[in-house]
Design an enzyme around this catalytic site. Structure first.
Site, PDB file in Angstrom:
ATOM      1  N   THR A   1       0.817  -1.209   0.000  1.00 25.90           N
ATOM      2  CA  THR A   1       0.000   0.000   0.000  1.00 25.90           C
ATOM      3  C   THR A   1       0.853   1.263   0.000  1.00 25.90           C
ATOM      4  O   THR A   1       2.031   1.241   0.328  1.00 25.90           O
ATOM      5  CB  THR A   1      -0.941   0.024   1.219  1.00 25.90           C
ATOM      6  OG1 THR A   1      -0.159   0.049   2.413  1.00 25.90           O
ATOM      7  CG2 THR A   1      -1.851  -1.182   1.229  1.00 25.90           C
ATOM      8  N   ASP A   2       0.219   2.373  -0.361  1.00 28.42           N
ATOM      9  CA  ASP A   2       0.892   3.666  -0.316  1.00 28.42           C
ATOM     10  C   ASP A   2       0.413   4.442   0.917  1.00 28.42           C
ATOM     11  O   ASP A   2      -0.291   3.895   1.761  1.00 28.42           O
ATOM     12  CB  ASP A   2       0.669   4.450  -1.617  1.00 28.42           C
ATOM     13  CG  ASP A   2      -0.800   4.767  -1.885  1.00 28.42           C
ATOM     14  OD1 ASP A   2      -1.628   4.699  -0.949  1.00 28.42           O
ATOM     15  OD2 ASP A   2      -1.118   5.096  -3.038  1.00 28.42           O
ATOM     16  N   PHE A   3       0.759   5.681   1.013  1.00 29.48           N
ATOM     17  CA  PHE A   3       0.426   6.499   2.180  1.00 29.48           C
ATOM     18  C   PHE A   3      -1.071   6.631   2.424  1.00 29.48           C
ATOM     19  O   PHE A   3      -1.508   6.891   3.536  1.00 29.48           O
ATOM     20  CB  PHE A   3       1.057   7.889   2.054  1.00 29.48           C
ATOM     21  CG  PHE A   3       0.431   8.722   0.976  1.00 29.48           C
ATOM     22  CD1 PHE A   3      -0.610   9.597   1.276  1.00 29.48           C
ATOM     23  CD2 PHE A   3       0.868   8.631  -0.345  1.00 29.48           C
ATOM     24  CE1 PHE A   3      -1.197  10.357   0.279  1.00 29.48           C
ATOM     25  CE2 PHE A   3       0.281   9.385  -1.338  1.00 29.48           C
ATOM     26  CZ  PHE A   3      -0.756  10.251  -1.028  1.00 29.48           C
TER      27      PHE A   3
END
Length: 155
Positions: free
Chosen positions: A34-36
């Site tokens: 996942t990203d931020f």
């Protein structure tokens, strides 16, 4: 683990399953995917599809090490991605259980095109069309040997 135990594979579904319509590989979304924002990073979808293609080929008997040593094609070779067409439809999120579906698209003398999609339950989250080419280890395009095409199409 390099050898399967005498009673069969210790992890029979580790590489997914080949079905009449193609191949299915289960995948779980982890924090590293996942990203931020908490959504899966775009490259994660490509990695999951790569795993699906690799495991599909492996279950059909097309092992990367056999390509590399030349025993499948007559000379050391490798499949490489030539073209991708990707559609990001929905965000996958941490702990989602996904399935990567892989099926044949088309063949030419030197390429194989596969269609892939990733689903979460009945919801399609990603679609990919990928064209792969068979290359020698020096980067020269090779024809797909008839025996290799037979292995790929009998699945």
């Amino acid at each position: 683990m390099t050898d399967a135990p005498p009673w069969g594979s210790a992890w029979p579904d580790l590489s997914g399953r080949v079905l009449a319509e193609g191949h299915v590989l289960p995948v779980r979304v982890y924090f590293e995917d996942t990203d931020f924002s908490g959504a899966s990073y775009h490259a994660s979808y490509l990695r999951w599809c790569e795993r699906g293609r690799s495991d599909f080929l492996r279950l059909l008997g097309v092992h990367h090490n056999k390509l590399a040593d030349g025993s499948l094609t007559g000379e050391p070779s490798v499949f490489a991605v030539r073209r991708l067409k990707a559609e990001f439809l929905r965000a996958a999120r941490i702990d989602d259980e996904l399935e990567v579906h892989t099926a044949y698209g088309s063949f030419t003398k030197a390429t194989i095109t596969l269609t892939q999609h990733i689903v979460r339950g009945s919801e399609r989250v990603f679609e990919l069309e990928v064209q792969c080419v068979l290359l020698s280890m020096t980067g020269r395009v090779l024809r797909l040997p008839p025996a290799l095409v037979d292995m790929l199409t009998r699945g």
